[in-house]
Motif scaffolding. Structure first.
Motif, PDB file in Angstrom:
ATOM      1  N   THR A  78       0.846  -1.185   0.000  1.00 40.75           N
ATOM      2  CA  THR A  78       0.000   0.000   0.000  1.00 40.75           C
ATOM      3  C   THR A  78       0.880   1.233   0.000  1.00 40.75           C
ATOM      4  OG1 THR A  78      -1.721  -1.156   1.277  1.00 40.75           O
ATOM      5  CG2 THR A  78      -1.837   1.254   1.205  1.00 40.75           C
ATOM      6  N   LEU A  79       0.608   2.144  -0.946  1.00 37.77           N
ATOM      7  CA  LEU A  79       1.323   3.410  -1.015  1.00 37.77           C
ATOM      8  C   LEU A  79       0.535   4.463  -0.247  1.00 37.77           C
ATOM      9  CD1 LEU A  79       2.196   3.467  -4.845  1.00 37.77           C
ATOM     10  CD2 LEU A  79       3.325   2.210  -2.993  1.00 37.77           C
ATOM     11  N   HIS A  80       1.204   5.172   0.642  1.00 39.48           N
ATOM     12  CA  HIS A  80       0.529   6.179   1.469  1.00 39.48           C
ATOM     13  C   HIS A  80       0.973   7.568   1.018  1.00 39.48           C
ATOM     14  CE1 HIS A  80      -0.856   8.472   4.933  1.00 39.48           C
ATOM     15  NE2 HIS A  80      -1.519   7.399   5.340  1.00 39.48           N
ATOM     16  N   PRO A  81       0.030   8.526   0.931  1.00 38.18           N
ATOM     17  CA  PRO A  81       0.384   9.865   0.432  1.00 38.18           C
ATOM     18  C   PRO A  81       1.368  10.634   1.305  1.00 38.18           C
ATOM     19  CG  PRO A  81      -1.885   9.825   1.232  1.00 38.18           C
ATOM     20  CD  PRO A  81      -1.421   8.402   1.180  1.00 38.18           C
ATOM     21  N   ILE A  82       1.586  10.222   2.525  1.00 38.14           N
ATOM     22  CA  ILE A  82       2.633  10.862   3.321  1.00 38.14           C
ATOM     23  C   ILE A  82       4.010  10.476   2.784  1.00 38.14           C
ATOM     24  CG2 ILE A  82       3.717  10.932   5.611  1.00 38.14           C
ATOM     25  CD1 ILE A  82       0.993  10.808   6.850  1.00 38.14           C
ATOM     26  N   GLY A  83       4.091   9.273   2.155  1.00 35.68           N
ATOM     27  CA  GLY A  83       5.350   8.903   1.531  1.00 35.68           C
ATOM     28  C   GLY A  83       5.933   7.572   1.946  1.00 35.68           C
ATOM     29  N   GLY A  84       5.130   6.662   2.487  1.00 36.96           N
ATOM     30  CA  GLY A  84       5.620   5.358   2.893  1.00 36.96           C
ATOM     31  C   GLY A  84       4.956   4.232   2.108  1.00 36.96           C
ATOM     32  N   VAL A  85       5.563   3.051   2.182  1.00 37.09           N
ATOM     33  CA  VAL A  85       5.035   1.847   1.543  1.00 37.09           C
ATOM     34  C   VAL A  85       4.845   0.782   2.614  1.00 37.09           C
ATOM     35  CG1 VAL A  85       5.446   0.012  -0.133  1.00 37.09           C
ATOM     36  CG2 VAL A  85       6.193   2.346  -0.642  1.00 37.09           C
ATOM     37  N   PHE A  86       3.659   0.185   2.663  1.00 40.20           N
ATOM     38  CA  PHE A  86       3.354  -0.832   3.667  1.00 40.20           C
ATOM     39  C   PHE A  86       3.257  -2.189   2.986  1.00 40.20           C
ATOM     40  CE2 PHE A  86       0.209  -3.175   6.344  1.00 40.20           C
ATOM     41  CZ  PHE A  86       0.975  -3.268   7.491  1.00 40.20           C
ATOM     42  N   TRP A  87       4.038  -3.148   3.485  1.00 39.08           N
ATOM     43  CA  TRP A  87       4.012  -4.533   2.989  1.00 39.08           C
ATOM     44  C   TRP A  87       3.098  -5.321   3.914  1.00 39.08           C
ATOM     45  CZ3 TRP A  87       9.193  -7.676   2.185  1.00 39.08           C
ATOM     46  CH2 TRP A  87       8.887  -8.917   1.617  1.00 39.08           C
ATOM     47  N   ARG A  88       1.936  -5.694   3.361  1.00 38.79           N
ATOM     48  CA  ARG A  88       0.877  -6.249   4.198  1.00 38.79           C
ATOM     49  C   ARG A  88       1.301  -7.530   4.907  1.00 38.79           C
ATOM     50  NH1 ARG A  88      -4.477  -8.188   1.283  1.00 38.79           N
ATOM     51  NH2 ARG A  88      -4.332  -6.062   0.430  1.00 38.79           N
ATOM     52  N   LYS A  89       1.831  -8.502   4.175  1.00 36.34           N
ATOM     53  CA  LYS A  89       2.142  -9.805   4.778  1.00 36.34           C
ATOM     54  C   LYS A  89       3.164  -9.687   5.898  1.00 36.34           C
ATOM     55  CE  LYS A  89       4.753 -12.941   2.742  1.00 36.34           C
ATOM     56  NZ  LYS A  89       5.206 -13.984   1.790  1.00 36.34           N
ATOM     57  N   LYS A  90       4.154  -8.834   5.706  1.00 40.14           N
ATOM     58  CA  LYS A  90       5.221  -8.677   6.695  1.00 40.14           C
ATOM     59  C   LYS A  90       4.859  -7.672   7.786  1.00 40.14           C
ATOM     60  CE  LYS A  90       8.564 -11.257   4.906  1.00 40.14           C
ATOM     61  NZ  LYS A  90       9.175 -12.397   5.640  1.00 40.14           N
ATOM     62  N   SER A  91       3.761  -6.935   7.598  1.00 42.53           N
ATOM     63  CA  SER A  91       3.423  -5.816   8.487  1.00 42.53           C
ATOM     64  C   SER A  91       4.640  -4.913   8.649  1.00 42.53           C
ATOM     65  CB  SER A  91       2.944  -6.316   9.858  1.00 42.53           C
ATOM     66  OG  SER A  91       2.443  -5.225  10.621  1.00 42.53           O
ATOM     67  N   LEU A  92       5.210  -4.570   7.498  1.00 46.47           N
ATOM     68  CA  LEU A  92       6.463  -3.806   7.443  1.00 46.47           C
ATOM     69  C   LEU A  92       6.215  -2.488   6.719  1.00 46.47           C
ATOM     70  CD1 LEU A  92       9.581  -3.514   7.645  1.00 46.47           C
ATOM     71  CD2 LEU A  92       9.724  -4.803   5.496  1.00 46.47           C
ATOM     72  N   LEU A  93       6.573  -1.395   7.376  1.00 53.98           N
ATOM     73  CA  LEU A  93       6.434  -0.058   6.803  1.00 53.98           C
ATOM     74  C   LEU A  93       7.794   0.436   6.334  1.00 53.98           C
ATOM     75  CD1 LEU A  93       4.744   2.501   6.235  1.00 53.98           C
ATOM     76  CD2 LEU A  93       5.173   3.190   8.610  1.00 53.98           C
ATOM     77  N   LEU A  94       7.880   0.785   5.046  1.00 49.90           N
ATOM     78  CA  LEU A  94       9.109   1.309   4.464  1.00 49.90           C
ATOM     79  C   LEU A  94       9.019   2.823   4.345  1.00 49.90           C
ATOM     80  CD1 LEU A  94       9.534  -1.248   1.524  1.00 49.90           C
ATOM     81  CD2 LEU A  94      10.592  -1.351   3.796  1.00 49.90           C
ATOM     82  N   ILE A  95      10.046   3.511   4.839  1.00 49.41           N
ATOM     83  CA  ILE A  95      10.116   4.971   4.795  1.00 49.41           C
ATOM     84  C   ILE A  95      11.539   5.349   4.419  1.00 49.41           C
ATOM     85  CG2 ILE A  95      10.012   7.093   6.180  1.00 49.41           C
ATOM     86  CD1 ILE A  95       7.909   5.715   7.926  1.00 49.41           C
ATOM     87  N   SER A  96      11.687   6.350   3.577  1.00 51.42           N
ATOM     88  CA  SER A  96      13.036   6.742   3.162  1.00 51.42           C
ATOM     89  C   SER A  96      13.252   8.239   3.294  1.00 51.42           C
ATOM     90  CB  SER A  96      13.269   6.317   1.702  1.00 51.42           C
ATOM     91  OG  SER A  96      14.616   6.510   1.339  1.00 51.42           O
ATOM     92  N   ASP A  97      14.494   8.610   3.575  1.00 46.41           N
ATOM     93  CA  ASP A  97      14.943  10.004   3.504  1.00 46.41           C
ATOM     94  C   ASP A  97      14.105  10.956   4.363  1.00 46.41           C
ATOM     95  OD1 ASP A  97      17.109  10.067   1.168  1.00 46.41           O
ATOM     96  OD2 ASP A  97      15.506   8.710   0.548  1.00 46.41           O
ATOM     97  N   VAL A  98      14.078  10.667   5.651  1.00 44.58           N
ATOM     98  CA  VAL A  98      13.376  11.565   6.571  1.00 44.58           C
ATOM     99  C   VAL A  98      14.228  12.806   6.860  1.00 44.58           C
ATOM    100  CG1 VAL A  98      12.146  11.736   8.759  1.00 44.58           C
ATOM    101  CG2 VAL A  98      12.308   9.523   7.615  1.00 44.58           C
ATOM    102  N   HIS A  99      15.525  12.616   6.933  1.00 45.99           N
ATOM    103  CA  HIS A  99      16.465  13.719   7.181  1.00 45.99           C
ATOM    104  C   HIS A  99      16.133  14.472   8.474  1.00 45.99           C
ATOM    105  CE1 HIS A  99      18.868  13.606   3.447  1.00 45.99           C
ATOM    106  NE2 HIS A  99      17.763  13.114   2.903  1.00 45.99           N
ATOM    107  N   LEU A 100      15.907  13.704   9.538  1.00 46.17           N
ATOM    108  CA  LEU A 100      15.731  14.328  10.848  1.00 46.17           C
ATOM    109  C   LEU A 100      16.988  15.121  11.194  1.00 46.17           C
ATOM    110  CD1 LEU A 100      14.187  11.302  12.794  1.00 46.17           C
ATOM    111  CD2 LEU A 100      12.970  13.279  11.842  1.00 46.17           C
ATOM    112  N   GLY A 101      16.815  16.184  11.933  1.00 49.40           N
ATOM    113  CA  GLY A 101      17.954  17.005  12.349  1.00 49.40           C
ATOM    114  C   GLY A 101      18.384  18.023  11.325  1.00 49.40           C
TER     115      GLY A 101
END
Length: 210
Positions: free
Chosen positions: A13-36
């Protein structure tokens, strides 16, 4: 509005905030937050509003609450620079987030791995999960589909009356998906889609295939 997508017979599932959710793994992928990054620029005199620091954490909470993932994988450039005042905010966010967190290191991740390990966050150069390769920089590996970041992808659209828009996007080829930069204090890089590429732009809180 989210958008479902099937890759190698797996449901994402693609989310408009900018992440990808892999349903079977219950895994959320997020890239390049650049905190700090905001604190880094303010340190050197840039007139960046202090409230911009908190925007990424608000969005992180929103997407985590939406999917309630078992695990969150940051695909590099989680923290923009060396340690600064924002590290304490990150520690607090990790402490209250129930998901397991892992980091695939990016070129900006220069903070000592021991600091992440103290928070229970393991760091990897890359991850192979079933038929998928998780990296920061775009990579090619035979028989694997690559999820990555680094590029901060966007596309330029032209409408009637010479109107032009540059929109962040999920950029998919036959063997790879480049995630948009999650961080809201980052730039973008315009990509030119080829015939078989698929582009999912983020516009008005919706993921739209163009």
């Amino acid at each position: 509005m989210t958008r479902p997508l099937q890759i190698k017979n797996e449901h994402f599932t693609l989310h408009p905030i900018g992440g990808v959710f892999w349903r079977k793994k219950s895994l959320l992928l997020i890239s390049d937050v650049h905190l700090g990054k905001v604190a880094h620029f303010r340190k050197f005199g840039a007139a960046v509003p202090r409230k911009a620091v908190h925007k990424n954490y608000v969005l992180l909470d929103e997407i985590v609450n939406h999917f309630n993932p078992f695990q969150i994988c940051f695909l590099g450039d989680l923290f923009h620079s060396s340690l600064n005042k924002e590290w304490e905010l990150f520690e607090n966010w990790v402490a209250k987030t129930p998901s397991e967190i892992i980091l695939v290191s990016g070129n900006h991740d220069i903070i000592s791995p021991h600091k992440f390990e103290q928070l229970g966050i393991p760091i990897f150069e890359e991850l192979l999960l079933e038929n998928f390769l998780l990296t920061h920089h775009p990579a090619e590996r035979e028989e694997y589909f690559n999820f990555c970041g680094h590029i901060h992808p966007a596309v330029r659209l032209q409408g009637f009356g010479r109107q032009r828009l540059k929109l962040p996007c999920f950029f998919k080829t036959d063997f790879q998906m480049i995630l948009p930069a999650f961080g809201k204090f980052t730039g973008t890089h315009v990509l030119q889609p080829k015939k078989n590429d698929e582009v999912f732009v983020i516009v008005e809180d919706e993921v739209v295939k163009i």
